[in-house]
Design a protein around this motif. Structure first.
Motif, short mmCIF file in Angstrom:
data_model
loop_
_atom_site.label_atom_id
_atom_site.label_comp_id
_atom_site.label_asym_id
_atom_site.label_seq_id
_atom_site.Cartn_x
_atom_site.Cartn_y
_atom_site.Cartn_z
N ASP A 68 0.84 -1.29 0.04
CA ASP A 68 -0.05 -0.14 0.12
C ASP A 68 0.85 1.24 0.09
OD1 ASP A 68 -1.98 1.99 0.28
OD2 ASP A 68 -2.77 1.28 2.12
N PRO A 69 0.77 2.22 -1.11
CA PRO A 69 1.68 3.33 -1.15
C PRO A 69 1.10 4.29 -0.24
CG PRO A 69 0.43 3.02 -3.13
CD PRO A 69 0.13 1.78 -2.46
N ALA A 70 0.03 4.22 0.22
CA ALA A 70 -0.44 5.37 1.02
C ALA A 70 -0.04 5.36 2.49
CB ALA A 70 -1.91 5.08 1.27
N PHE A 71 0.58 4.26 2.78
CA PHE A 71 1.33 3.99 4.19
C PHE A 71 2.57 4.66 4.11
CE2 PHE A 71 3.86 1.73 7.30
CZ PHE A 71 2.89 1.48 8.46
N ILE A 72 3.12 5.06 3.32
CA ILE A 72 4.31 5.74 2.95
C ILE A 72 4.11 7.35 2.63
CG2 ILE A 72 5.96 4.08 3.50
CD1 ILE A 72 6.44 4.30 0.44
N GLY A 73 2.64 7.64 2.64
CA GLY A 73 2.41 8.99 2.21
C GLY A 73 2.26 9.21 0.46
N ILE A 74 2.23 8.13 -0.24
CA ILE A 74 2.11 8.45 -1.63
C ILE A 74 0.72 8.24 -2.06
CG2 ILE A 74 2.82 7.42 -3.66
CD1 ILE A 74 5.42 6.20 -2.50
N SER A 75 -0.15 9.10 -2.78
CA SER A 75 -1.29 9.21 -3.08
C SER A 75 -1.58 8.72 -4.32
CB SER A 75 -1.97 10.53 -2.95
OG SER A 75 -1.32 11.49 -3.66
N ASP A 76 -0.64 8.51 -5.38
CA ASP A 76 -1.16 8.11 -6.70
C ASP A 76 0.18 7.83 -7.39
OD1 ASP A 76 -2.06 7.74 -9.40
OD2 ASP A 76 -2.84 9.74 -9.35
N LEU A 77 0.05 6.61 -7.63
CA LEU A 77 1.52 5.92 -8.23
C LEU A 77 1.53 6.39 -9.77
CD1 LEU A 77 1.43 2.08 -6.98
CD2 LEU A 77 3.01 4.21 -6.38
N ASP A 78 0.47 6.96 -10.26
CA ASP A 78 0.43 7.55 -11.58
C ASP A 78 1.08 8.78 -11.77
OD1 ASP A 78 -0.68 5.09 -12.61
OD2 ASP A 78 -2.66 5.62 -12.35
N GLU A 79 1.29 9.42 -10.59
CA GLU A 79 1.96 10.68 -10.53
C GLU A 79 3.28 10.71 -9.75
OE1 GLU A 79 0.90 13.29 -12.21
OE2 GLU A 79 -1.06 12.31 -13.05
N PRO A 80 4.37 10.03 -10.35
CA PRO A 80 5.62 10.17 -9.59
C PRO A 80 6.14 11.65 -9.31
CG PRO A 80 5.82 9.44 -11.92
CD PRO A 80 4.41 9.57 -11.47
N ASP A 81 6.85 11.66 -8.54
CA ASP A 81 7.56 13.23 -8.36
C ASP A 81 8.79 13.25 -9.40
OD1 ASP A 81 6.25 14.49 -6.19
OD2 ASP A 81 6.67 12.56 -5.13
N TYR A 82 9.41 12.19 -9.47
CA TYR A 82 10.72 11.98 -10.67
C TYR A 82 10.28 11.15 -11.30
CZ TYR A 82 12.29 14.93 -6.30
OH TYR A 82 12.73 15.77 -5.67
N GLY A 83 10.85 10.89 -12.54
CA GLY A 83 10.82 9.78 -13.38
C GLY A 83 9.36 9.55 -14.15
N ASP A 84 9.16 8.34 -14.77
CA ASP A 84 7.83 8.11 -15.37
C ASP A 84 6.91 6.91 -14.59
OD1 ASP A 84 8.60 9.50 -17.53
OD2 ASP A 84 10.06 8.28 -17.87
N ALA A 85 5.75 7.26 -14.71
CA ALA A 85 4.90 6.14 -14.23
C ALA A 85 4.70 4.94 -15.01
CB ALA A 85 3.35 6.96 -14.45
N VAL A 86 4.56 3.86 -14.32
CA VAL A 86 4.64 2.46 -15.23
C VAL A 86 3.47 1.75 -14.73
CG1 VAL A 86 7.29 2.15 -15.26
CG2 VAL A 86 6.04 1.31 -13.39
N SER A 87 3.04 0.77 -15.78
CA SER A 87 1.98 -0.18 -15.52
C SER A 87 2.20 -1.33 -14.37
CB SER A 87 1.41 -0.87 -16.66
OG SER A 87 2.68 -1.34 -17.11
N ILE A 88 1.20 -1.55 -13.51
CA ILE A 88 1.23 -2.59 -12.58
C ILE A 88 0.10 -3.40 -12.91
CG2 ILE A 88 0.99 -2.90 -9.98
CD1 ILE A 88 1.89 -0.15 -9.78
N ASN A 89 0.55 -4.69 -12.96
CA ASN A 89 -0.34 -5.89 -13.47
C ASN A 89 -1.33 -6.27 -12.16
OD1 ASN A 89 0.37 -5.46 -16.14
ND2 ASN A 89 1.91 -7.12 -15.84
N GLU A 90 -2.33 -6.97 -12.19
CA GLU A 90 -3.06 -7.53 -11.21
C GLU A 90 -2.35 -8.66 -10.25
OE1 GLU A 90 -6.83 -9.17 -12.49
OE2 GLU A 90 -7.51 -7.34 -13.32
N ASN A 91 -1.38 -9.24 -10.74
CA ASN A 91 -0.90 -10.09 -9.97
C ASN A 91 0.60 -9.57 -9.43
OD1 ASN A 91 0.89 -9.93 -12.61
ND2 ASN A 91 1.74 -11.90 -12.51
#
Length: 251
Positions: free
Chosen positions: A183-206
């Motif tokens: 869970d990214p929210a546990f460390i204060g990340i609200s949206d994995l599609d909006e990185p502060d640096y670099g680029d977003a990547v796809s995450i599969n169901e598994n």
């Protein structure tokens, strides 16, 4: 190194120069060098120190004695008084005689070991930079330096997570084992599609997002601490050393 110096290679360095250690770069004036060294010692997950130059020297004697840190990184970032000033491909004109350069371990180094263990790197597969995020985890301050930890994220298949932890834990000099899984929210990340640096990547169901401490942390810290001048690599654009990965871990 020649391609970087002549400007032919300006892309992120993940997946390049297989077998050789990559490093984050931080350059400061001498009057802040001790405080940053102390900061790094107090925050070894984010800032594992590989090498430190002599004041005024742009050579990393232990890791790349023939390289010049002023021109052998694909892209540099210039920070002034806590604000990002500009991105350049050569910092010769910014170099001062009292500057000290720090090489910090980079997680790109252990990616080769992950791949060898059947764990792919999504950012390489998708031809982009690794995603990096500011967190709610505060670093241990030292002198003027303080601020939030930055992490890099890689999607890992659920049945490979334990192996990923085992593999990367063998590389403490390049961030070592993950600092968070799930869970990214546990460390204060609200949206994995909006990185502060670099680029977003796809995450599969598994897959599950796995987070490692990141050497971009000093750039986040620069914005909080506001040193008069800090020069770093551009996120994802590392300094490639002459040292083989085997020196830093067991592949």
């Amino acid at each position: 190194m020649e391609k970087i110096r002549c400007g032919e290679m300006t892309s992120p360095t993940s997946g390049h120069a297989g077998g050789f250690t990559q490093a984050n770069l931080v350059i400061l004036k001498k009057d802040l060098a001790f405080e940053f060294l102390l900061f790094s010692q107090r925050n070894p997950k984010s800032c594992p120190v590989l090498d430190v130059s002599e004041a005024g020297s742009s050579v990393a004697r232990k890791f790349a004695p023939e390289a010049d840190l002023r021109m052998d990184v694909p892209k540099y970032h210039i920070y002034r008084d806590g604000k990002f000033a500009r991105e350049v491909m050569d910092i010769t004109e910014y170099w001062q005689d009292d500057m000290v350069a720090f090489l910090l371990g980079c997680s790109f180094t252990f990616e080769e070991a992950l791949i060898a263990n059947g764990i792919g790197m999504r950012h390489n597969d998708e031809g982009c930079n690794v995603p990096m995020y500011k967190t709610n985890i505060q670093t241990e301050p030292a002198g003027i330096f303080h601020g939030p930890m930055v992490v890099s994220m890689r999607p890992i298949p659920k049945d490979h997570v334990v192996r990923a932890v085992q593999v990367t834990s063998r590389f403490p000099d390049v961030h070592g084992a993950p600092i968070h899984i799930g869970d990214p929210a546990f460390i204060g990340i609200s949206d994995l599609d909006e990185p502060d640096y670099g680029d977003a990547v796809s995450i599969n169901e598994n897959e599950v997002p796995v987070f490692w401490a990141c050497g971009v942390t000093p750039q986040s810290v620069a914005m909080e601490s506001k040193p008069e001048l800090m020069i770093t690599h551009a996120p994802g654009h590392m300094f490639i050393t002459d040292v083989r990965n085997e020196r830093l871990g067991v592949i």
